[in-house]
Design a protein around this motif. Structure first.
Motif, short mmCIF file in Angstrom:
data_model
loop_
_atom_site.label_atom_id
_atom_site.label_comp_id
_atom_site.label_asym_id
_atom_site.label_seq_id
_atom_site.Cartn_x
_atom_site.Cartn_y
_atom_site.Cartn_z
N VAL A 1 0.85 -1.19 0.00
CA VAL A 1 0.00 0.00 0.00
C VAL A 1 0.89 1.24 0.00
O VAL A 1 1.94 1.24 0.61
CB VAL A 1 -0.95 -0.01 1.22
N GLN A 2 0.47 2.26 -0.71
CA GLN A 2 1.20 3.53 -0.73
C GLN A 2 0.43 4.56 0.05
O GLN A 2 -0.79 4.65 -0.06
CB GLN A 2 1.41 3.99 -2.17
N LEU A 3 1.17 5.35 0.85
CA LEU A 3 0.54 6.34 1.72
C LEU A 3 1.01 7.74 1.35
O LEU A 3 2.21 7.95 1.10
CB LEU A 3 0.90 6.04 3.18
N ALA A 23 -4.48 6.44 1.28
CA ALA A 23 -3.84 5.17 0.94
C ALA A 23 -4.33 4.67 -0.40
O ALA A 23 -5.50 4.85 -0.76
CB ALA A 23 -4.14 4.13 2.02
N TYR A 31 -5.69 -2.71 7.42
CA TYR A 31 -4.50 -2.17 8.06
C TYR A 31 -4.84 -1.36 9.30
O TYR A 31 -5.77 -0.54 9.28
CB TYR A 31 -3.70 -1.29 7.09
N ALA A 96 1.53 5.69 8.91
CA ALA A 96 2.09 4.36 8.69
C ALA A 96 0.99 3.31 8.78
O ALA A 96 -0.05 3.56 9.40
CB ALA A 96 3.19 4.08 9.71
N ARG A 98 0.11 -1.04 9.27
CA ARG A 98 0.55 -2.37 9.68
C ARG A 98 -0.65 -3.29 9.72
O ARG A 98 -1.78 -2.82 9.86
CB ARG A 98 1.25 -2.33 11.05
N TYR A 110 5.60 -1.29 11.79
CA TYR A 110 4.82 -0.79 10.66
C TYR A 110 5.49 -1.15 9.34
O TYR A 110 6.69 -1.00 9.19
CB TYR A 110 4.62 0.71 10.78
N ASP A 111 4.67 -1.59 8.40
CA ASP A 111 5.19 -2.08 7.12
C ASP A 111 5.30 -1.00 6.06
O ASP A 111 6.14 -1.09 5.16
CB ASP A 111 4.28 -3.19 6.59
N TYR A 112 4.45 -0.01 6.12
CA TYR A 112 4.40 1.02 5.09
C TYR A 112 4.38 2.40 5.75
O TYR A 112 3.73 2.59 6.79
CB TYR A 112 3.16 0.85 4.22
N TRP A 113 5.07 3.34 5.09
CA TRP A 113 5.18 4.70 5.63
C TRP A 113 4.89 5.72 4.54
O TRP A 113 5.29 5.53 3.38
CB TRP A 113 6.60 4.93 6.17
N GLN A 115 5.35 9.84 3.30
CA GLN A 115 6.56 10.64 3.12
C GLN A 115 6.76 11.71 4.19
O GLN A 115 7.82 12.29 4.26
CB GLN A 115 6.55 11.34 1.74
#
Length: 123
Positions: A1-3, A23, A31, A96, A98, A110-113, A115
């Motif tokens: 996933v992109q945030l 997201a 998530y 973020a 998870r 957390y898996d994705y962050w 910017q």
């Protein structure tokens, strides 16, 4: 996933800001979402987290009663509503994601962050 975090800016002490984190993808509701912040020269610290459906929230003691972190799964977005801002809230804020709800206050889980978005509170 992109945030993608947005909504930061300059605000006077006592003011309010609302950050958004959008997201990508169709699995946003699977998530746990968190917010962290990092001030210059300091480590990244936990701010808030919210469970998959939004039924459970967690807040750092430093922001309890001032910040809330609702989510809108239909819009794939989590928010950080910040009220009664203080100069010590100045930091880059990150969202973020998870999968699990264990130890939500720790960044490594957390898996994705996103910017990051700058929040500056003037005195």
């Amino acid at each position: 996933v992109q945030l993608q975090a947005s909504g930061g800016g300059l605000v006077q002490a006592g003011g309010s800001l609302r950050l958004s984190c959008a997201a990508s993808g169709r699995t946003f509701s699977s998530y746990v979402m968190g917010w962290f912040r990092q001030a210059p020269g300091k480590e990244r610290e936990f701010v808030a987290a919210i469970s998959w459906s939004g039924g459970t929230t967690y807040y750092a003691d430093s922001v309890k009663g001032r910040f809330t972190a609702p989510r809108d799964n239909a819009k794939n977005t989590v928010y950080l509503q910040m009220n009664s801002l203080k100069p010590e809230d100045t930091a880059v804020y990150y969202c973020a994601a998870r999968k699990t709800i264990v130890e939500v206050t720790t960044a490594p889980g957390y898996d994705y962050w996103g910017q990051g978005t700058q929040v500056t509170v003037s005195s």
